[in-house]
Design a protein around this motif. Structure first.
Motif, mmCIF file in Angstrom:
data_model
loop_
_atom_site.group_PDB
_atom_site.id
_atom_site.type_symbol
_atom_site.label_atom_id
_atom_site.label_comp_id
_atom_site.label_asym_id
_atom_site.label_seq_id
_atom_site.Cartn_x
_atom_site.Cartn_y
_atom_site.Cartn_z
ATOM 1 N N ASP B 419 22.745 -12.965 -56.789
ATOM 2 C CA ASP B 419 23.066 -12.307 -55.525
ATOM 3 C C ASP B 419 22.284 -11.016 -55.324
ATOM 4 N N SER B 420 21.360 -10.745 -56.210
ATOM 5 C CA SER B 420 20.602 -9.502 -56.085
ATOM 6 C C SER B 420 19.319 -9.740 -55.300
ATOM 7 N N GLU B 421 18.993 -8.773 -54.478
ATOM 8 C CA GLU B 421 17.876 -8.965 -53.555
ATOM 9 C C GLU B 421 16.527 -8.652 -54.199
ATOM 10 N N HIS B 422 16.496 -7.691 -55.079
ATOM 11 C CA HIS B 422 15.238 -7.310 -55.716
ATOM 12 C C HIS B 422 15.450 -7.220 -57.205
ATOM 13 N N GLU B 423 14.340 -7.192 -57.913
ATOM 14 C CA GLU B 423 14.449 -6.968 -59.355
ATOM 15 C C GLU B 423 14.525 -5.461 -59.595
#
Lengths: 253, 482
Positions: B419-423
């Motif tokens: 669910d995370s948009e970026h690393e």
């Protein structure tokens, strides 16, 4: 052109490395539109079996297009759709690829990215082309069910997570063969993620023979979801609108 | 700089008193193990004990207060699972969170017949300044499991091995102010660009992306150092469950005031997108209230508190040269990057080369003035973390490299979630490091190497013998000019 204008143009283009892909995508539309929307009502691509059959019966000397050429045209439509409608959604990733690369080879990396991206869409061409070759026209039920399924897909966790992944980047190397390989690989990864987010809508367009309004809406909606800061929540109104349209189709049929 | 316990003044939003309370240094309240507990500390412990009973209305539940920071699954009530990280909302959101918590503690303290009236009238949350050699271990009140035979509410077993024994922070790099003090910009619109407070984002309950310098050091480093691989402080969803969390964040909030009084004078954000963002918190009466960053900009007038000491920390280093204050508001230009991933496993050091072909040409293309930046991107791990790493710009002649920053990876698991948009990524300002190497004739653009060395003590690593080695992958290390 004066030197300052030239410099301004160069600066503008340097800051917008996606200009080449955007131009290619835009130029794909004049090629795509005739393929999508020209020809008799029952044969959008001009290669529909009925049209072909009628054509043969009136001009006995004419040769029916082969399945291969029909499939080839359908595949060309699919690739052009991908370039015209889906590549623009990858502009943030294209910009990342460009800025991660040595400035002298930015467009090379960008083109390799685009190649990988389009290649990732090819597997989905199989059902799309198969549907086209079947020569079937979508019935009211097929139309409504297709729209319902695409709308419901918008609300799935898979779609949401894929949309989030569209914003992720991957290592893109600076120069040389590592830069080539990594740009291509990033394009493939992004393309595969894009298939998850936009594939159902694109397949639906093929099944429904590219209704003009729906095609334009998909071409606008998919980039909006992927690029706009508040794009992810747009899935909900899109899904609601789709379900509303499906309901109207069923009620009025 | 020491101040009276309280002074007259007006408190506005979130404050129920016209007294401006003073948040004091826990180590000055409790300097030795033998010192009797200061009444402020006792009051805090008693309030925590009441909260930990999880009784009454939910703003008085310790569990609820912990969940405000993070919980899974997301309850969707806009009250819990709301902490803002890697964002320009990081500092104001935590300020709101702290002020509400402090006021709720105060409401409990006011009802406690055991607490003297003078403490009730001006109690404020203490802070833990860990950036001194006499205070760089866990404060005494938090170490003791029992007080007078009763469980100590401030004690938490789930901390890194050795922390409760009073082991000091192993390296001053984990708390130094030099990484954030001289940054002139509160925020940045660009990723991979350093800033004091964080990147301009929308609502950002995530660790992904590039964080502000203060957020990484000392905020993230202390979270990971206290929590260790499996402690409460190391996770978003559990961090606020450790009673020292609140003193840690009081110090982070204090450092924001230090910056505002010095480098950050006049640099407060004026962007309406930042100032008017609304967040919801329950107040002391369990009412759902809305607060914006604009309403917490001034601690004295808006929230009714100030800090005992906002002097410049010695670790801040030399002041910013006035003739060179970069805007940091343009996209940095990449000069070169690593050609393969770097693996950090089992707390071992690793290094990677950063080739920069065409360095001179690329530098000329960059607008002036130059800031040299080091970006560490695409960081992933499949195991809980044991170690905090220092990032070094190597000396090509073989001498000791220059430490450019820390890499604690607080929130790495959240940033790697589906669910995370970026690393997770880090950006370090390495201008001074490059200058030092240049001045001593050791700067070689054709031979740039970056190393990662663990800063944490190997003896403080995880307890379990059979635990897997931590395995961290760094996808890209790049040198950039901004």
């Amino acid at each position: 052109m004066s030197n300052s204008t030239t410099r301004s143009s160069e600066t503008f283009l340097n800051r917008r490395p996606e200009w080449l892909i955007a131009t290619i995508a835009l130029c794909s539309w004049p090629a795509l539109i005739p393929l999508l929307w020209s020809g008799p009502p029952h044969g959008h691509h001009g290669t529909d079996h009925h049209t072909t059959h009628d054509h043969v019966s009136h001009t006995p000397t004419a040769q029916a297009p082969s399945v291969t050429s029909t499939a080839g045209v359908a595949l060309a439509v699919w690739v052009l759709m991908t370039v015209a409608m889906m590549l623009p959604t990858a502009i943030p990733a294209i910009r990342y690829t460009a800025f991660a690369t040595h400035h002298r080879r930015r467009q090379r990396s960008v083109l390799l990215f685009a190649l990988g991206f389009v290649a990732a869409w090819l597997p989905l061409a199989v059902p799309a082309v198969a549907w086209h070759l079947s020569g079937r026209e979508p019935t009211v039920t097929v139309t409504a069910v297709t729209i319902i399924l695409v709308s419901m897909w918008e609300l799935t966790r898979t779609k949401r997570r894929a949309l989030l992944r569209c914003h992720r980047t991957a290592p893109v190397r600076f120069t040389g063969r590592p830069a080539d390989r990594s740009a291509l690989a990033f394009g493939v990864t992004q393309g595969m993620t894009c298939v998850l987010t936009c594939g159902p809508a694109m397949l639906a367009l093929m099944i429904l023979n590219h209704p003009v309004v729906a095609t334009i809406l998909v071409a606008a909606a998919m980039p909006a979801q992927k690029i706009l800061r508040w794009g992810i929540p747009l899935r909900v109104p899109f899904a609601a609108a789709g379900l509303g349209v499906a309901a109207i189709i069923l009620i009025t049929s | 700089m020491s101040s009276p316990r309280s002074s007259s003044g007006r408190g506005k939003s979130g404050s129920t008193s016209t007294t401006v309370r003073v948040r004091r240094d826990i180590w000055r309240l409790q300097p030795t193990a033998d010192t009797p507990w200061d009444p402020i500390v006792t009051a805090y412990a008693r309030a925590v004990a009441v909260l930990k009973r999880n009784q009454g209305t939910r703003q008085r539940h310790w569990r609820f207060q912990t969940q405000i920071h993070g919980m899974a699954p997301d309850p969707g009530d806009r009250l819990r699972n709301m902490c803002q990280h890697a964002s320009w909302y990081f500092l104001p959101w935590h300020r709101m969170y702290l002020s509400r918590f402090e006021d709720i503690c105060r409401s409990i303290i006011e009802e406690d017949p055991e607490i003297p009236d003078e403490v009730k009238s001006d109690w404020a949350l203490p802070y833990w300044d860990y950036d001194r050699t006499d205070s760089n271990s866990l404060p005494f009140p938090f170490r003791q499991e029992f007080i007078d035979g009763e469980p100590n509410p401030l004690y938490e077993a789930r901390r890194r091995v050795g922390v409760n024994d009073g082991n000091p922070i192993p390296d001053p790099a984990l708390t130094r102010a030099s990484g954030w003090f001289s940054l002139p910009n509160f925020s940045t619109p660009f990723d991979l660009t350093p800033s004091f407070g964080g990147r301009e984002t929308d609502y950002h309950h995530s660790a992904s992306g590039t964080r502000g310098a203060l957020e990484e050091t000392p905020h993230n480093t202390i979270h990971v150092w206290v929590g260790g691989p499996d402690g409460l402080m190391s996770g978003f969803n559990t961090a606020a469950g450790d009673p020292v969390f609140w003193l840690h964040h009081a110090n982070v909030d204090r450092l924001w005031e230090v910056w505002r009084a010095n480098t950050g004078q006049g640099q407060d954000s004026t962007n309406p997108n930042h100032l008017n963002k609304k967040y919801q918190f329950l107040d002391r009466s369990n009412a759902n209230t809305t607060i914006t960053p604009a309403q917490v900009a001034d601690t004295e007038n808006d929230l009714g508190y100030r800090y005992e000491d906002i002097s410049v920390p010695p670790s801040a280093g030399a002041p910013v040269q006035e003739e060179f204050v970069p805007e940091m508001r343009r996209r940095p230009l990449r000069l070169g990057s690593s050609e393969s991933t770097t693996s950090l496993s089992g707390g071992r050091s690793a290094s990677t080369a950063v080739p920069t072909p065409g360095f001179d040409e690329n530098i000329r293309r960059a607008a002036r003035p130059h800031r040299m930046l080091l970006a560490v991107e695409h960081i992933t791990t499949d195991t809980p973390l044991d170690d905090i790493y220092g990032v070094y710009l190597d000396d090509p002649t073989g001498g000791k490299g220059i430490l450019v920053g820390t890499m604690s990876l607080f929130g790495i698991q959240e940033s790697n979630s589906p669910d995370s948009e970026h690393e997770m990524s880090y950006t370090y300002d390495v201008t001074e490091a490059v200058s030092k190497l240049s001045e001593s004739g050791r700067w070689d653009p054709d031979n740039i190497k970056v190393s990662f060395h663990p800063l944490t003590d190997p003896s403080s690593r995880r307890r379990e013998e059979s635990a897997h080695e931590s395995n961290i992958t760094v996808g890209t290390v790049s040198l950039m000019v901004g």
